[in-house]
Design a protein around this motif. Structure first.
Motif, PDB file in Angstrom:
ATOM      1  N   ALA A 197      34.330 -21.678  17.191  1.00 19.86           N
ATOM      2  CA  ALA A 197      34.289 -23.118  17.402  1.00 19.86           C
ATOM      3  C   ALA A 197      35.670 -23.718  17.248  1.00 19.86           C
ATOM      4  CB  ALA A 197      33.332 -23.773  16.409  1.00 19.86           C
ATOM      5  N   PRO A 198      36.244 -24.303  18.290  1.00 19.56           N
ATOM      6  CA  PRO A 198      37.569 -24.887  18.192  1.00 19.56           C
ATOM      7  C   PRO A 198      37.550 -26.195  17.423  1.00 19.56           C
ATOM      8  CG  PRO A 198      36.668 -25.265  20.366  1.00 19.56           C
ATOM      9  CD  PRO A 198      35.688 -24.396  19.647  1.00 19.56           C
ATOM     10  N   VAL A 199      38.520 -26.383  16.552  1.00 12.10           N
ATOM     11  CA  VAL A 199      38.656 -27.650  15.841  1.00 12.10           C
ATOM     12  C   VAL A 199      39.442 -28.633  16.684  1.00 12.10           C
ATOM     13  CG1 VAL A 199      39.629 -28.739  13.787  1.00 12.10           C
ATOM     14  CG2 VAL A 199      38.499 -26.530  13.604  1.00 12.10           C
ATOM     15  N   LEU A 237      30.482 -22.053   9.650  1.00  9.24           N
ATOM     16  CA  LEU A 237      29.524 -21.032  10.073  1.00  9.24           C
ATOM     17  C   LEU A 237      28.108 -21.591  10.078  1.00  9.24           C
ATOM     18  CD1 LEU A 237      28.723 -18.167  10.833  1.00  9.24           C
ATOM     19  CD2 LEU A 237      28.714 -17.572   8.401  1.00  9.24           C
ATOM     20  N   ALA A 238      27.774 -22.387   9.070  1.00  8.93           N
ATOM     21  CA  ALA A 238      26.446 -22.996   9.028  1.00  8.93           C
ATOM     22  C   ALA A 238      26.224 -23.895  10.235  1.00  8.93           C
ATOM     23  CB  ALA A 238      26.291 -23.789   7.729  1.00  8.93           C
ATOM     24  N   SER A 239      27.237 -24.699  10.583  1.00  8.41           N
ATOM     25  CA  SER A 239      27.114 -25.571  11.752  1.00  8.41           C
ATOM     26  C   SER A 239      27.065 -24.768  13.041  1.00  8.41           C
ATOM     27  CB  SER A 239      28.287 -26.560  11.787  1.00  8.41           C
ATOM     28  OG  SER A 239      28.292 -27.382  10.642  1.00  8.41           O
ATOM     29  N   LEU A 292      25.950 -26.583  16.365  1.00  3.18           N
ATOM     30  CA  LEU A 292      26.487 -27.921  16.153  1.00  3.18           C
ATOM     31  C   LEU A 292      27.993 -27.994  16.314  1.00  3.18           C
ATOM     32  CD1 LEU A 292      24.360 -28.940  13.021  1.00  3.18           C
ATOM     33  CD2 LEU A 292      23.938 -29.485  15.424  1.00  3.18           C
ATOM     34  N   LEU A 293      28.642 -26.857  16.571  1.00  3.04           N
ATOM     35  CA  LEU A 293      30.079 -26.832  16.822  1.00  3.04           C
ATOM     36  C   LEU A 293      30.343 -26.488  18.280  1.00  3.04           C
ATOM     37  CD1 LEU A 293      31.808 -25.066  13.781  1.00  3.04           C
ATOM     38  CD2 LEU A 293      31.614 -27.498  14.268  1.00  3.04           C
ATOM     39  N   GLN A 294      31.406 -27.052  18.807  1.00  5.69           N
ATOM     40  CA  GLN A 294      31.803 -26.724  20.171  1.00  5.69           C
ATOM     41  C   GLN A 294      32.241 -25.272  20.241  1.00  5.69           C
ATOM     42  OE1 GLN A 294      34.967 -29.138  21.624  1.00  5.69           O
ATOM     43  NE2 GLN A 294      35.096 -28.098  23.605  1.00  5.69           N
ATOM     44  N   GLN A 295      31.787 -24.578  21.255  1.00  5.07           N
ATOM     45  CA  GLN A 295      32.073 -23.149  21.375  1.00  5.07           C
ATOM     46  C   GLN A 295      33.294 -22.916  22.252  1.00  5.07           C
ATOM     47  OE1 GLN A 295      28.564 -21.069  22.716  1.00  5.07           O
ATOM     48  NE2 GLN A 295      27.222 -22.355  21.471  1.00  5.07           N
ATOM     49  N   GLY A 316      33.809 -17.809  25.951  1.00 11.51           N
ATOM     50  CA  GLY A 316      33.353 -16.459  25.640  1.00 11.51           C
ATOM     51  C   GLY A 316      32.446 -16.380  24.437  1.00 11.51           C
ATOM     52  N   ALA A 317      32.348 -17.447  23.652  1.00  8.17           N
ATOM     53  CA  ALA A 317      31.482 -17.436  22.467  1.00  8.17           C
ATOM     54  C   ALA A 317      30.068 -17.832  22.858  1.00  8.17           C
ATOM     55  CB  ALA A 317      32.017 -18.392  21.417  1.00  8.17           C
ATOM     56  N   SER A 318      29.095 -17.379  22.094  1.00  7.69           N
ATOM     57  CA  SER A 318      27.701 -17.741  22.358  1.00  7.69           C
ATOM     58  C   SER A 318      26.926 -17.744  21.053  1.00  7.69           C
ATOM     59  CB  SER A 318      27.067 -16.763  23.352  1.00  7.69           C
ATOM     60  OG  SER A 318      27.016 -15.461  22.789  1.00  7.69           O
ATOM     61  N   VAL A 319      25.892 -18.569  21.020  1.00 10.36           N
ATOM     62  CA  VAL A 319      25.004 -18.653  19.862  1.00 10.36           C
ATOM     63  C   VAL A 319      23.578 -18.527  20.373  1.00 10.36           C
ATOM     64  CG1 VAL A 319      24.188 -20.071  17.954  1.00 10.36           C
ATOM     65  CG2 VAL A 319      26.601 -20.109  18.569  1.00 10.36           C
TER      66      VAL A 319
END
Length: 632
Positions: free
Chosen positions: A7-9, A42-44, A49-52, A55-58
């Motif tokens: 998740a990028p800040v 990590l919880a978010s 709830l965090l922007q991915q 290449g990331a996936s949830v």
């Protein structure tokens, strides 16, 4: 299910990177790490709830629930905070109350679980807020429960009780992601993740990680285990705010035993010192319905406005200039007509009227300028003084005022009502004063040049006065209802933004949107009713009424002029012309007067806060500087 996530800040940094996180069905997964290691991220991320990053996936199977680090509680009853929009199931509800050790707390509240707990849970302790949040997650019957440091505000024995009863007991069989540094709970975990700078550096069972030589988890566990818990209890924790926790039963009832009923009998108060027992009525209501003044406002409200501006003399000057302006305008017109008559008659010294005309025009221009400047100065001083006085009054209130008054209600007075006093009231007053002066001059001239207008003006005045009383009474009350209906909108909007993560995690967006739309509808109904009654009055009662009146008057004057009874054809024409002018000007004066009275209702609401009695012994919070600024 497998959930690689990042998740990028901002544009470059990542809160989590190179992460492959998995929590299998029914497992208790502990996520630990030092402060700032990425546990909350990590919880978010696990809840989406965090922007991915690319290449990331949830991937999450089933329903989710969330207990954030800062527990979200609504300005509602304890029961509704736990249900969180879900249907009520008495048996499940009782089990959750017992598992979260809330039974003793509810017994101590004046109305049990029907007691309101105020905005952000300010009337209960931090540990109680956390247990309510855990109860909400347990009641949701979710498949994945993410708990972000949920026991931090509880006393150790209460936290252990809730962990055993709820997280290990009631939620057994659910997938639980438990983010914490309270590593005394780690031995019960099925899997442990250790984070450092947003990356998983260690993973395994408790035993495996503890045996790992030089491991970060083993080092942290040894450090935590060797540090005695000698810190004094948090003033916001359960130990200091809820003494009944010391007597919480240590084990759940035997299987098959009936759970104890949730107490609803008022006993003693619980919560912060500010939430005293006399604030909470027997029905559990903490936040009272916003009171509103009744009856008409009237121009008498300008008297306290002048006092608030510390400019009674300036207020009298403004009133005097309002009267002088139409008189000076009438004088300019009279002198111009005399000059024109002298020129038409061929008088040799007709130029003598020129200096009088120019002088009167200059006087009229000066009066208009001074009136505008005086009005601006008067309302600016009144607005600044009212704002300062209201701020001083609010800051001098006892804590029970803030416990029982939603922040949206206070913000509404400082925003919507002050905007009316700051911006709308001065502009409208200036226009209203001009219309009143112009119409007064026209009425006076009509009675001088057309004597029958005395009777007509009296008839018009009586008709419009009766209509004004009916319409203004309804319009002012609707304006007050509109002002009151704004407060829940402001409060709910800010509250929903604070709890947005919980609302999304529980998939309650539709429920809360429906609540917000219901409050919007209440505002829209009052506003629509005000606009509708305004349009109806101006269209049917005023426009059609004036048209019928002028038609009837024209016919009457025609017959009287033909019979040369009381009026001549010339006077009848002049009378009809003045009647038409006045009839079409009166609606504008009518509407402006009602609108001015509606805006004065906003000033009245501000003065209600100014006049609130201060807490005994409270000093003026703004000090001498604030007083000086108010009278500058």
């Amino acid at each position: 299910s497998p959930a690689p996530a990042a998740a990028p800040v901002d544009g470059s940094a990542l809160a989590l990177a190179d992460l492959d996180f998995e929590a299998a069905g029914g497992q208790l997964v502990v996520v630990c790490g030092r402060v700032g290691s990425g546990k909350t991220s990590l919880a978010s991320a696990a809840l989406g709830l965090l922007q991915q990053a690319d290449g990331a996936s949830v991937a999450v199977t089933g329903r989710t629930a969330y207990v954030p680090q800062q527990s979200f509680v609504m300005n509602d009853t304890v029961k509704n905070n736990i249900l969180f929009g879900a249907a009520y199931d008495a048996a499940a509800y009782e089990r959750v109350i017992l598992a979260c050790a809330l039974d003793k707390d509810l017994a101590a509240l004046p109305s049990g679980d029907e007691t309101e707990i105020g905005e952000r849970g300010i009337t209960i302790s931090g540990g109680q807020r956390q247990r309510i949040a855990i109860a909400r997650a347990a009641y949701a019957e979710a498949d994945l429960i993410v708990l972000d440091d949920p026991l931090s505000a509880m006393d150790p024995h209460v936290g252990k009780l809730v962990f055993d009863r709820c997280i290990l007991g009631l939620l057994r069989g659910k997938t639980r992601v438990f983010c914490t540094n309270q590593l005394q709970f780690a031995p019960t975990a099925d899997d442990i993740y250790y984070l450092d700078s947003g990356r998983v550096t260690e993973r395994g069972s408790f035993g495996a990680l503890l045996r790992k030589e030089g491991g970060a988890f083993a080092s942290l566990y040894a450090h935590v285990s060797s540090t005695p818990n000698t810190a004094p209890p948090d003033a916001d924790a359960d130990g200091g705010a809820a003494p009944m926790d010391a007597d919480v039963p240590r084990a759940p009832p035997a299987d098959g035993a009936a759970p104890p009923s949730v107490a609803r009998v008022p006993t003693t108060s619980v919560g912060t010192a500010a939430a005293t027992a006399d604030q909470r009525r027997a029905d559990g209501k903490l936040v009272q319905v916003e009171k509103r003044s009744l009856g008409r406002v009237g121009l008498s409200t300008f008297v306290p406005l002048a006092r608030a501006a510390h400019a009674a003399l300036l207020g009298c000057g403004v009133a005097l200039l309002i009267l002088l302006m139409p008189i000076s305008q009438y004088l300019v017109n009279i002198l111009l007509s005399r000059w024109a008559d002298a020129e038409a008659a061929g008088e040799a010294n007709s130029e003598r009227w020129l200096p009088f005309y120019v002088g009167s025009a200059l006087v009229f221009a000066v009066i208009v300028f001074v009136r505008g400047l005086s009005c601006a100065l008067f309302f600016t001083r009144a607005s600044a003084s009212l704002h300062t006085s209201m701020l001083r009054s609010v800051l001098a209130q006892p804590m029970r005022f803030f416990d029982t008054t939603p922040v949206g209600r206070v913000l509404n007075r400082f925003s919507s009502d002050m905007t009316a006093v700051d911006v709308m009231l001065p502009r409208l007053f200036d226009i209203w004063a001009f219309i009143i002066g112009s119409n007064s001059t026209t009425v006076l001239l009509s009675m001088i040049f057309a004597p029958p207008m005395v009777v007509i003006n009296v008839a018009l005045a009586v008709a419009f006065f009766k209509l004004y009383n009916y319409y203004a009474a309804v319009a002012v009350e609707l304006q007050r209802i509109i002002a009151i209906s704004i407060s829940p909108l402001v409060a709910s909007f800010s509250s929903f933004l604070i709890g947005l993560e919980s609302i999304r995690a529980f998939n309650r967006v539709a429920t809360f949107r429906a609540q917000f739309e219901a409050r919007q509808l209440a505002f829209a109904r009052a506003f629509t009713a005000l606009v509708a009654i305004e349009r109806f009055t101006m269209t049917f009662a005023v426009t059609i009424g004036v048209s019928i009146f002028l038609s009837a008057l024209a016919l009457a004057l025609l017959f009287l002029a033909r019979a040369r009874f009381f009026v001549t054809p010339g006077s009848a024409g002049v009378t009809l012309a003045y009647a038409a002018i006045i009839s079409f000007r009166l609606p504008a004066m009518f509407l402006m007067s009602v609108t001015l009275e509606r805006l004065l209702a906003a000033a009245q609401r501000v003065m209600e806060y100014v006049d609130m009695p201060a807490e005994e012994g409270a000093d003026a919070p703004l000090g001498a500087a604030g007083a000086a600024g108010a009278s500058a």
